[in-house]
Structures are given as structure tokens and as C-alpha cells.
Enzyme design. Structure first.
Site, mmCIF file in Angstrom:
data_model
loop_
_atom_site.group_PDB
_atom_site.id
_atom_site.type_symbol
_atom_site.label_atom_id
_atom_site.label_comp_id
_atom_site.label_asym_id
_atom_site.label_seq_id
_atom_site.Cartn_x
_atom_site.Cartn_y
_atom_site.Cartn_z
ATOM 1 N N ASP A 35 -60.680 48.884 4.949
ATOM 2 C CA ASP A 35 -60.514 47.649 4.031
ATOM 3 C C ASP A 35 -60.999 46.115 4.145
ATOM 4 O O ASP A 35 -61.666 45.414 4.964
ATOM 5 C CB ASP A 35 -59.042 46.710 3.753
ATOM 6 N N THR A 39 -58.115 41.854 -1.252
ATOM 7 C CA THR A 39 -56.068 42.036 -1.909
ATOM 8 C C THR A 39 -55.259 41.953 -0.681
ATOM 9 O O THR A 39 -53.710 41.495 -0.670
ATOM 10 C CB THR A 39 -55.655 42.267 -2.964
ATOM 11 N N GLY A 40 -55.546 42.557 0.440
ATOM 12 C CA GLY A 40 -54.980 42.746 1.399
ATOM 13 C C GLY A 40 -55.466 41.857 2.489
ATOM 14 O O GLY A 40 -55.364 40.773 2.492
ATOM 15 N N VAL A 61 -65.418 49.886 0.119
ATOM 16 C CA VAL A 61 -65.346 50.842 -0.394
ATOM 17 C C VAL A 61 -66.235 51.659 -1.624
ATOM 18 O O VAL A 61 -66.620 52.875 -1.115
ATOM 19 C CB VAL A 61 -63.825 51.868 -0.729
ATOM 20 N N ASN A 101 -67.518 58.009 -3.234
ATOM 21 C CA ASN A 101 -68.393 57.816 -1.578
ATOM 22 C C ASN A 101 -67.263 58.977 -0.860
ATOM 23 O O ASN A 101 -67.614 59.006 0.088
ATOM 24 C CB ASN A 101 -68.516 56.563 -1.480
ATOM 25 N N TYR A 147 -58.366 48.940 -14.324
ATOM 26 C CA TYR A 147 -57.897 49.835 -13.354
ATOM 27 C C TYR A 147 -56.945 51.375 -13.920
ATOM 28 O O TYR A 147 -57.441 51.708 -13.304
ATOM 29 C CB TYR A 147 -56.120 48.817 -13.804
ATOM 30 N N LYS A 151 -59.539 54.448 -12.479
ATOM 31 C CA LYS A 151 -58.014 55.556 -12.197
ATOM 32 C C LYS A 151 -58.660 56.852 -12.342
ATOM 33 O O LYS A 151 -57.840 58.200 -11.610
ATOM 34 C CB LYS A 151 -56.747 54.399 -11.983
ATOM 35 N N THR A 177 -44.007 50.712 -6.722
ATOM 36 C CA THR A 177 -43.478 50.739 -5.268
ATOM 37 C C THR A 177 -43.522 49.030 -5.012
ATOM 38 O O THR A 177 -44.565 48.323 -5.732
ATOM 39 C CB THR A 177 -44.056 51.584 -4.652
HETATM 40 P P1 NAD Z 1 -52.754 46.020 -2.431
HETATM 41 O O1 NAD Z 1 -52.973 45.037 -2.924
HETATM 42 O O2 NAD Z 1 -51.821 45.471 -1.789
HETATM 43 O O3 NAD Z 1 -53.582 47.260 -1.324
HETATM 44 C C1 NAD Z 1 -54.441 47.729 -2.048
HETATM 45 C C2 NAD Z 1 -55.934 47.106 -1.211
HETATM 46 O O4 NAD Z 1 -57.242 47.583 -0.784
HETATM 47 C C3 NAD Z 1 -55.927 45.829 -0.152
HETATM 48 O O5 NAD Z 1 -55.990 45.702 0.570
HETATM 49 C C4 NAD Z 1 -57.439 45.022 -0.199
HETATM 50 O O6 NAD Z 1 -57.714 44.434 0.062
HETATM 51 C C5 NAD Z 1 -57.963 46.990 -0.444
HETATM 52 N N1 NAD Z 1 -58.846 47.064 -2.245
HETATM 53 C C6 NAD Z 1 -59.429 46.479 -2.867
HETATM 54 N N2 NAD Z 1 -60.363 46.248 -3.226
HETATM 55 C C7 NAD Z 1 -61.024 47.041 -1.787
HETATM 56 C C8 NAD Z 1 -63.280 47.600 -1.989
HETATM 57 N N3 NAD Z 1 -63.342 47.256 -3.149
HETATM 58 N N4 NAD Z 1 -63.234 48.475 -0.837
HETATM 59 C C9 NAD Z 1 -62.223 48.230 0.407
HETATM 60 N N5 NAD Z 1 -61.044 47.685 0.145
HETATM 61 C C10 NAD Z 1 -60.093 47.071 -0.787
HETATM 62 O O7 NAD Z 1 -51.389 46.992 -3.689
HETATM 63 P P2 NAD Z 1 -50.647 48.615 -3.057
HETATM 64 O O8 NAD Z 1 -49.914 48.533 -3.358
HETATM 65 O O9 NAD Z 1 -50.724 48.664 -2.001
HETATM 66 O O10 NAD Z 1 -51.484 49.478 -3.899
HETATM 67 C C11 NAD Z 1 -52.226 50.611 -2.655
HETATM 68 C C12 NAD Z 1 -53.000 51.608 -3.223
HETATM 69 O O11 NAD Z 1 -52.293 52.479 -4.463
HETATM 70 C C13 NAD Z 1 -53.510 51.480 -4.753
HETATM 71 O O12 NAD Z 1 -54.977 52.683 -5.154
HETATM 72 C C14 NAD Z 1 -52.871 50.813 -5.635
HETATM 73 O O13 NAD Z 1 -53.728 51.681 -7.387
HETATM 74 C C15 NAD Z 1 -52.146 52.146 -5.637
HETATM 75 N N6 NAD Z 1 -51.045 51.662 -6.471
HETATM 76 C C16 NAD Z 1 -49.442 51.189 -5.923
HETATM 77 C C17 NAD Z 1 -48.694 51.248 -6.743
HETATM 78 C C18 NAD Z 1 -48.223 50.661 -6.356
HETATM 79 O O14 NAD Z 1 -46.315 49.773 -7.012
HETATM 80 N N7 NAD Z 1 -47.647 49.829 -5.379
HETATM 81 C C19 NAD Z 1 -48.507 51.891 -7.802
HETATM 82 C C20 NAD Z 1 -49.232 53.137 -7.984
HETATM 83 C C21 NAD Z 1 -50.848 52.986 -7.619
#
Ligand code: NAD
Ligand code: UDP
Length: 312
Positions: A35, A39-40, A61, A101, A147, A151, A177
Site C-alpha cells: 500500500d 487513502t489508507g 502498485v 503489474n 475511476y 476500472k 460498502t
Molecule cells: P480505500 O481508499 O479505503 O482503500 C484503497 C487503498 O488503496 C488505500 O489503502 C490506498 O492507500 C491504496 N492505494 C491507492 N492507490 C494506491 C497505489 N497507487 N499503490 C498502492 N496502494 C494504493 O477504499 P476501499 O473502500 O477500501 O476500496 C478498496 C477497493 O475496493 C478499491 O479498489 C475500490 O475501487 C474497490 N471498491 C470499493 C467499494 C466500496 O464501496 N468500498 C465499492 C466498489 C469497489
């Protein structure tokens, strides 16, 4: 218990990713969490850092990465509209370069890879509820395009790597979610409304509150992801979401009830290209994964409210 696997979770320090890491560790697997903390937060995984089966790698990534792995869950990507729109070119690069990747890594290892795709591939849908056979209605040049199209391209890459190189893919389309560990500054509707309610600040409804979403509690999603990764037959895409559909105004009212807040509803201009309605058809997930969500909105919101009370 299933055989222990070497697992890579990209985006593992995020909201969903950290719950997934918890589940994988609990099930006895060895986990690398990759990570870049865009945003994490390390706070989401602090409790795992001392575990011998868990390793954290701070890395983007978009950079090629090598490790010996059996399973890859590709979650790296900001998921909240204000977050992914802040740096749209990075969002496209993350979804597309990151996917390439990770597919290369899966190919090199003969590993199975699960892509966390999204209901956003359906855009502002003309078919309701949305089955996996629907190709969507996305505006490629809108602010959501970075986005949505990123995706969509990631799904294309998965299926081309599968057809061309035989990579063992799994694709799920996740619907909205929510749950503990959403970031306080995330900007998505559930965390915004709960924080506003707990602070007795105005609840910010974009538009007239009639748009709908189907909200899934994070534990249900993790169960669906694990089932999808573990099964050998179906590559997907498969919708993983809760078909319970609520207007944004109903969501706000539920949160006001639960928190006993004195916040008032305020109506702001609608967000650009905001999908008007969204609800998953989960027939396929029921058939293939014997999966359906178990947690009702009220119960999931109550757990999430408790979490935000504890972090405020
Ligand atoms: P989030 O923003 O909390 O988590 C995303 C994580 O990816 C973060 O920890 C961020 O630091 C990391 N990240 C972002 N860009 C990065 C990069 N270039 N290299 C390495 N790490 C990177 O979001 P989430 O809700 O936990 O979503 C997780 C995944 O699930 C995402 O791919 C999102 O598209 C997918 N998703 C989530 C939802 C939802 O409602 N939560 C719905 C559809 C899809
Ligand atoms: N929304 C809102 N107020 C907020 C945040 C979001 O009314 O403070 C609306 C948003 O316009 C959309 C819905 O809630 O109609 C879901 O937004 P979110 O950002 O959570 O997810 P997505 O749009 O990606 O489904």
C-alpha cells in the site's frame, strides 16, 4: 481449514483491504500487504504488524513488484469520489498500470488474482437492478470517468490476460460498502453522514435525496471475496452487494434515528454525473458462491456508528 496460501493484498491498509488482511490472517494464510498509504492508514493494520505471518510493504502498485505468491487480491485504488477525483491521472495510472503489474505477477507465479472491480462499471444504469450481463452507461469524459473507465479497462486487462496468457482471474463487482475503518476524511456518504450526525452538524445531501444506493456491510463483502477466490470454476464478473435499496434521504433519516442527533438535512447541488440509482442483481453470486449478504442496513450502521464514536 483450506491449505495456507501466500497472499498479496494491494491496498491492504485501506478500509476494505485491512478487513481482508484480518480475515486472511485469521484463516492461517501468510499475507503481504502492499500500500502507498494514499487513502489508507497504517492505523488500520497496526494490530497485524507484530504477526509473523503478516508483512507490510509501503509501495506504489504502479511500480512492478515481485514476490512468491499463490493468491493476489488487487484492491489498490482510492474508492471515494472526492479522493479519486483529487488526482484523476494518478487514478487512471493506478487502475491500469497497477492491474498490468499485478497480472504480470500472477502470470509469473501461476497465481490466482482477484480484481476488486466496481458497480461503477455500470455508470448511470439504464437497467435496474444491474445484472453482470449489462454493459453499462458511463460518460468517459466526466469527472467520474478516471475511476469508472480505469476500472473498466482493468476488467478488460483481466480477461485479455486470461484469454491470451491463461492467467487465473477472478473478477467481482463490488457495490457500495461501508463499515468501521472508513477514513474520517473519506468523503463517501455513510461516513460523512455518521460524522455529521455525531457532531450535530448539517447533513449534506447532494441533490434532492431521491437518488438510491444499495449499502453492503464490509463483513458480507469479505465473505463474498473469500468465496470467490476459493472457488475453482467461475472467473466472473460477479456482483457482490446488498440488494436492499435506499434513497439517500432514507439513509440520512436512519442515521439520525440511530445517533439521536439534532442535525438538520441540508440540500446541496447534485454531484456531477452522479448515478441516479443502483442495486445489484445477485442471482449469480447466490448460484455460484452460495453467497448472499446477511447484515441489514440498521445493524451495520449501528456497528459503524460505534466505530466512529470511538475514533472521534
Ligand atoms: P480505500 O481508499 O479505503 O482503500 C484503497 C487503498 O488503496 C488505500 O489503502 C490506498 O492507500 C491504496 N492505494 C491507492 N492507490 C494506491 C497505489 N497507487 N499503490 C498502492 N496502494 C494504493 O477504499 P476501499 O473502500 O477500501 O476500496 C478498496 C477497493 O475496493 C478499491 O479498489 C475500490 O475501487 C474497490 N471498491 C470499493 C467499494 C466500496 O464501496 N468500498 C465499492 C466498489 C469497489
Ligand atoms: N452523497 C451525499 N452527501 C454526501 C456524500 C455523498 O448526498 O456527503 C451522495 C452522492 O451524491 C451519491 C450517494 O450519496 O448520490 C453515494 O455517494 P458515495 O460517494 O458514497 O458513493 P458513490 O457515488 O461512488 O456510489
Amino acid at each position: 481449514m483450506p491449505t495456507a496460501k501466500h497472499v498479496l493484498v494491494t491496498g491492504g491498509a485501506g478500509f476494505v483491504g485491512s478487513h481482508l488482511c484480518d480475515r486472511l490472517i485469521k484463516d492461517g494464510h501468510e499475507v503481504i500487504c502492499l500500500d502507498n498509504l494514499a487513502t489508507g492508514s497504517k492505523k488500520n493494520i497496526t494490530h497485524l504488524l507484530s504477526n509473523a505471518n503478516f508483512a507490510f510493504v509501503e509501495r506504489d502498485v504502479q511500480e512492478p513488484f515481485y514476490a512468491k505468491v499463490d493468491w493476489i487480491f488487487n484492491l489498490a485504488c482510492p474508492a471515494s469520489p472526492p479522493q479519486y477525483q483529487k488526482n484523476p491521472v494518478q487514478t487512471v495510472r493506478t487502475t491500469v498500470m497497477g492491474m498490468i503489474n499485478m497480472l504480470d505477477l500472477a502470470g509469473a507465479n501461476g497465481a490466482r488474482i482477484l480484481q476488486a472491480s466496481t458497480s461503477e462499471v455500470y455508470g448511470d444504469p439504464n437497467i435496474h437492478p444491474q445484472p453482470e450481463t449489462y454493459w453499462g452507461n458511463v460518460n468517459p469524459i466526466s469527472r467520474r470517468g478516471c475511476y469508472d473507465e480505469g476500472k473498466r479497462c482493468a476488467e478488460t486487462l483481466c480477461f485479455d490476460y486470461h484469454r491470451e496468457y491463461g492467467v487465473d482471474i477472478r473478477v467481482i463487482r463490488i457495490f457500495n460498502t461501508y463499515g468501521p475503518r472508513m477514513a474520517k476524511d473519506d468523503g463517501r456518504v455513510v461516513s460523512n453522514f455518521i460524522l455529521q450526525a455525531l457532531r450535530n452538524e448539517p447533513i449534506t445531501i447532494y441533490g434532492d435525496g431521491s437518488y438510491t444506493r444499495s449499502f453492503q456491510y464490509v463483513d458480507d463483502l469479505i465473505e463474498g471475496m473469500m468465496r470467490m477466490m476459493a472457488q475453482d470454476e467461475e472467473v466472473g464478473p460477479i456482483n457482490i452487494g446488498n440488494p436492499g435499496e435506499f434513497t439517500i434521504k432514507e439513509l440520512a433519516e436512519n442515521i439520525l434515528d440511530l445517533t439521536g442527533s439534532t442535525s438538520e438535512l441540508t440540500y446541496l447541488p447534485p454531484a456531477e454525473s452522479d448515478p441516479k440509482q443502483r442495486k445489484p442483481d445477485i442471482t449469480l453470486a447466490k448460484q455460484v458462491l452460495s453467497w448472499e449478504p446477511k447484515i441489514q442496513l440498521k445493524d451495520g450502521l449501528a456497528k459503524t456508528v460505534e466505530y466512529f464514536k470511538s475514533v472521534l
